[in-house]
Scaffold this active site. Structure first.
Site, PDB file in Angstrom:
ATOM      1  N   LYS A   1       4.872  -0.129   6.396  1.00 42.62           N
ATOM      2  CA  LYS A   1       4.204  -1.422   6.080  1.00 42.62           C
ATOM      3  C   LYS A   1       5.200  -2.562   6.007  1.00 42.62           C
ATOM      4  CE  LYS A   1       4.930   1.267   2.436  1.00 42.62           C
ATOM      5  NZ  LYS A   1       4.410   2.280   1.570  1.00 42.62           N
TER       6      LYS A   1
ATOM      7  N   GLU B   1      -2.521   3.477  10.395  1.00 44.95           N
ATOM      8  CA  GLU B   1      -3.449   3.717   9.276  1.00 44.95           C
ATOM      9  C   GLU B   1      -2.691   4.067   7.995  1.00 44.95           C
ATOM     10  OE1 GLU B   1      -7.284   3.804   9.443  1.00 44.95           O
ATOM     11  OE2 GLU B   1      -6.409   3.282   7.528  1.00 44.95           O
TER      12      GLU B   1
ATOM     13  N   VAL C   1      -1.255   1.453   4.969  1.00 45.78           N
ATOM     14  CA  VAL C   1      -2.009   0.846   3.855  1.00 45.78           C
ATOM     15  C   VAL C   1      -2.949   1.866   3.236  1.00 45.78           C
ATOM     16  CG1 VAL C   1      -3.536  -1.045   3.154  1.00 45.78           C
ATOM     17  CG2 VAL C   1      -2.039  -1.354   5.120  1.00 45.78           C
TER      18      VAL C   1
ATOM     19  N   ASP D   1       5.479  -4.201  -2.096  1.00 47.93           N
ATOM     20  CA  ASP D   1       4.759  -3.214  -1.274  1.00 47.93           C
ATOM     21  C   ASP D   1       3.289  -3.636  -1.106  1.00 47.93           C
ATOM     22  OD1 ASP D   1       4.602  -0.229  -0.255  1.00 47.93           O
ATOM     23  OD2 ASP D   1       2.946  -0.473  -1.678  1.00 47.93           O
TER      24      ASP D   1
ATOM     25  N   LYS E   1       1.191  -4.740   2.375  1.00 46.57           N
ATOM     26  CA  LYS E   1      -0.093  -4.151   2.800  1.00 46.57           C
ATOM     27  C   LYS E   1      -1.172  -5.207   2.969  1.00 46.57           C
ATOM     28  CE  LYS E   1       1.047   0.219   0.552  1.00 46.57           C
ATOM     29  NZ  LYS E   1       0.986   0.937  -0.726  1.00 46.57           N
TER      30      LYS E   1
HETATM   31  N1  HSE Z   1       4.729   3.350  -2.880  1.00 51.83           N
HETATM   32  C1  HSE Z   1       3.436   3.259  -2.301  1.00 51.83           C
HETATM   33  C2  HSE Z   1       2.413   3.276  -3.402  1.00 51.83           C
HETATM   34  C3  HSE Z   1       3.229   4.424  -1.350  1.00 51.83           C
HETATM   35  O1  HSE Z   1       2.759   3.559  -4.545  1.00 51.83           O
HETATM   36  O2  HSE Z   1       1.262   2.987  -3.138  1.00 51.83           O
HETATM   37  C4  HSE Z   1       2.143   4.209  -0.361  1.00 51.83           C
HETATM   38  O3  HSE Z   1       2.355   3.118   0.447  1.00 51.83           O
END
Ligand code: HSE
Length: 437
Positions: free
Chosen positions: A105, A129, A132, A201, A205
């Protein structure tokens, strides 16, 4: 029987999961495809590192070019993560006319345009896929399932680590540090967990989902991002008092011809569908216009869910490779030439309800001064709550307030007035609230 040959770049938690999933479900996958999947090469950084899976002699290499230059490999699965060398290797694999599946991502949020364009020019597939919401098929939902709709908003919880931490803090009083450590042990967290807890993160996404939903390039650096490190146990308790739960929320909403896009901790009414989604689960609510509001819920992080999403892409791409019909789906669900930028609404123009936790001296007149500053800035108070009595001089007491809908610029102005008034003994916590008026 036909075979589809796979090469992996990386074999950490997710790469190992892919190997295990293929072995575990080989009979089903082969039946669905009418072809066998074979992992022919896996490139790793460190050959001496112990792995939870074993592969036949000669498959594992420390040379990524042995994967991308192997003429037999049909699909390259990139699970190394990060920016470089993943970007260059993916671009070279595409140039060599290989289909690519990635969970990266970070890379797509920052360099998606370049990678999508490269795929389109070579007529190869890009499956993402897994980038996200783990196993939740949200990329497919937006790109295929609702392709006849005008999507109005994408809203939800898309970081399993933060959801796990906030759930543990709310449900059993765990400390932030303890809950984060558990999330790391369970394989949810990023290699650098500040990406999770600082909201980066989640921002990666939502940038990807917004590009797909609105067929627009999203400048990642324009997304307002706040993480959960400023959320304390007092805020979680106050949220309960007020009938809310705190979640790290990603929002991408159309507002006429502009886009509201941000990531921040938010108070969500307990009766909201996503409020009860706890642990490492993810939930994405899509307002699909005539298609109605659809909420997808499922495991959003970890070896199993992420490798499940990777395999969904592998199977789909393999089906087309077997048919030899080219790959009909452009990565963004629309040809690159049809994609245009959408202006992003500055955060100061956001209108929502706010929760504010002030830390002040417990003395007469303080509440009146806070209320005065808010009133002066056109902000109407909905509720007020003081947490106990503080008799020690210079020790703060927490005063929590919620507001009716207000403009973010006005809230910032009120906070500036209060900072200058010297009644605040510590920085104020601001959490946006959903569903108020
Ligand atoms: N580190 C991410 C989370 C993993 O905790 O959602 C999945 O992208």
């Amino acid at each position: 029987m036909k075979t589809i040959k796979l090469g992996l770049l990386g074999m950490g938690v997710v790469g190992s999961g892919v190997v295990k999933l293929i072995e575990k479900n080989r009979a089903d996958i082969t039946r669905r495809l009418g072809a066998d999947l074979i992992i022919t090469k896996v490139a790793v950084r460190d050959l001496t590192k112990p792995r939870s899976v074993s592969l036949p002699e000669g498959v594992v290499t420390d040379d990524p070019y042995a994967v991308i230059n192997d003429p037999d490999i049909d699909i390259v699965i990139e699970v190394m993560g990060g920016d470089e060398p993943a970007r260059s290797l993916i671009l070279q694999a595409i140039a060599a006319e290989k289909h690519v599946v990635t969970a990266n991502k970070h890379l797509l949020a920052l360099h998606g345009d370049e990678i999508y364009a490269a795929c389109e020019s070579k007529n190869v597939a890009l499956g993402f896929e897994a980038s996200v919401a783990g196993a939740v098929p949200v990329v497919r939902a937006i790109r295929d399932g609702f392709s006849g709709n005008r999507i109005e908003s994408v809203y939800g919880i898309i970081n399993g680590t933060c959801n796990y931490i906030l759930t543990r803090m709310a449900e059993d009083g765990s400390s932030f540090e303890q809950a984060l450590m558990e999330a790391q042990q369970l394989g949810f967290a990023e290699a650098d967990p500040t990406f999770d807890v600082e909201g980066i993160d989640t921002a990666h996404k939502i940038a990807i989902l917004a590009s797909l939903a609105y067929q627009t390039g999203v400048d990642f650096h324009q997304i307002h991002v706040e993480g959960i490190t400023g959320v304390g146990p007092e805020d979680i308790e106050a949220a309960k008092e007020f009938g809310y739960v705190i979640k790290l929320l990603a929002v991408a909403r159309r507002q006429d011809d502009r886009l509201e896009i941000h990531v921040n901790p938010a108070m969500i009414p307990v009766e909201d569908q996503i409020a009860s989604v706890g642990g490492a689960m993810n939930a994405v609510e899509l307002n699909c216009g005539m298609g109605g509001i659809n909420t997808l819920v499922g495991p959003g992080a970890g070896e199993g869910p992420t490798s499940s999403a990777i395999m969904a892409d592998v199977v789909e791409i393999a089906r087309h490779a077997i048919l030899g019909d080219g790959y009909p789906m452009p990565p963004m669900g629309a040809p690159i030439h049809a994609v245009s930028p959408t202006p992003i609404i500055p955060m100061d123009q956001l209108v929502t309800c706010y929760y504010l936790r002030f830390q002040v001296a417990d003395q007469p007149g303080v509440m009146a001064r806070i209320a005065g500053a808010l009133g002066e800035c056109n902000i109407s108070i909905a509720t007020m709550y003081q947490n106990g009595r503080q008799r020690k001089a210079n020790k703060p007491v927490s005063v929590m307030m919620t507001t009716h809908t207000a403009c973010e610029a006005d809230v910032k102005r009120a906070l500036d007035i209060l900072i200058k008034s010297n009644i605040l003994l510590a920085p104020t916590t601001l959490i946006r609230m959903e569903g108020g008026e």
